[in-house]
Structure formats: structure tokens, C-alpha cells
Write a protein that holds these residues in place. Structure first.
Motif, PDB file in Angstrom:
ATOM      1  N   GLY A  64      -0.860   6.932   2.021  1.00 46.20           N
ATOM      2  CA  GLY A  64      -1.357   7.428   3.299  1.00 46.20           C
ATOM      3  C   GLY A  64      -0.629   8.698   3.709  1.00 46.20           C
ATOM      4  O   GLY A  64       0.343   9.124   3.075  1.00 46.20           O
ATOM      5  N   LEU A 117      -5.305   6.250  -1.906  1.00 50.21           N
ATOM      6  CA  LEU A 117      -4.477   5.097  -1.560  1.00 50.21           C
ATOM      7  C   LEU A 117      -4.330   4.188  -2.771  1.00 50.21           C
ATOM      8  O   LEU A 117      -5.256   4.051  -3.570  1.00 50.21           O
ATOM      9  N   GLU A 153       0.834  -1.198   0.000  1.00 52.36           N
ATOM     10  CA  GLU A 153       0.000   0.000   0.000  1.00 52.36           C
ATOM     11  C   GLU A 153       0.872   1.253   0.000  1.00 52.36           C
ATOM     12  O   GLU A 153       2.001   1.245   0.506  1.00 52.36           O
TER      13      GLU A 153
END
Length: 115
Positions: free
Chosen positions: A9, A20, A6
Motif C-alpha cells: 500500500g 498489493l 498485506e
């Protein structure tokens, strides 16, 4: 080896936006459900959104968050608008064979919304 990473953020003021991304590697997930979950401090992990042939959202994010995917990049996105302090959490992406069963998880990315 399957890996989900990921990114995107960060810290944002209430009312702001973040996007994201979650890039999957190790295999192709075009026929799998790809989802986002989040966990706030002291709370259990909760469902946010998922996408396969359809999309589903938690009531708390409907109308503010949009999930999308690019199968050519094996990537799922979460566009988060009108962010609220209660959206503060670690956000995790996950991949699985159906909307309620996820086999692979990312390491998480922190989203902090200040009031």
C-alpha cells in the motif's frame, strides 16, 4: 497459527498503479478462495476481488484491477491500475473455503489516491 500479512500500500496520484501482496502462513491455502476487500473512512467494508478456480471482481474495479495468486508462495496479489481517488481505503486480504465465506483476515494496508 494462520497469519495473513498485506504489503504494497501507499500514496499514489490518480491514474497511477500499485500492487498489493498478501502472504499467508500457518497452513496451505491452495484449495481456498483468496480475496481482497476494502474499507473507506465512514463506509462499510466492501468486496473487491476474489480468486479460486475462477476470478470475480466488483463492478467498480473491473478492467482496472487484476487479482492473481502464487500457490507455491501461498500469496495473493492485487494489481491496481488507473487508480481513482475513490479507491482510497484500507485494503484487506482474506482466505476462506469458498467465494462468499472467509475465515482468515489480514491486518490491512492503506491505499491513498490523490487527485
Amino acid at each position: 497459527q494462520v497469519q495473513l500479512v498485506e504489503s504494497g500500500g501507499g500514496l499514489v496520484q490518480a491514474g497511477g498503479s500499485l500492487r498489493l501482496s498478501c502472504a499467508a502462513s500457518g497452513r496451505t491455502f491452495s484449495s481456498y478462495a483468496m480475496g481482497w476487500f476494502r474499507q473507506a473512512p465512514g463506509k462499510e467494508r466492501e468486496f473487491v476481488a476474489t480468486i479460486g478456480s475462477k476470478t470475480y471482481y466488483a463492478d467498480s474495479v473491473k478492467g482496472r484491477f487484476t487479482i492473481s495468486r502464487d500457490n507455491t508462495k501461498n500469496t495473493v496479489y492485487l494489481q491496481m491500475n488507473s487508480l481513482k481517488p475513490e479507491d482510497t481505503a484500507v485494503y484487506y486480504c482474506a482466505v476462506g473455503p469458498n467465494y462468499s465465506d472467509y475465515d482468515y483476515w489480514g491486518q490491512g494496508t492503506q491505499v491513498t489516491v490523490s487527485s
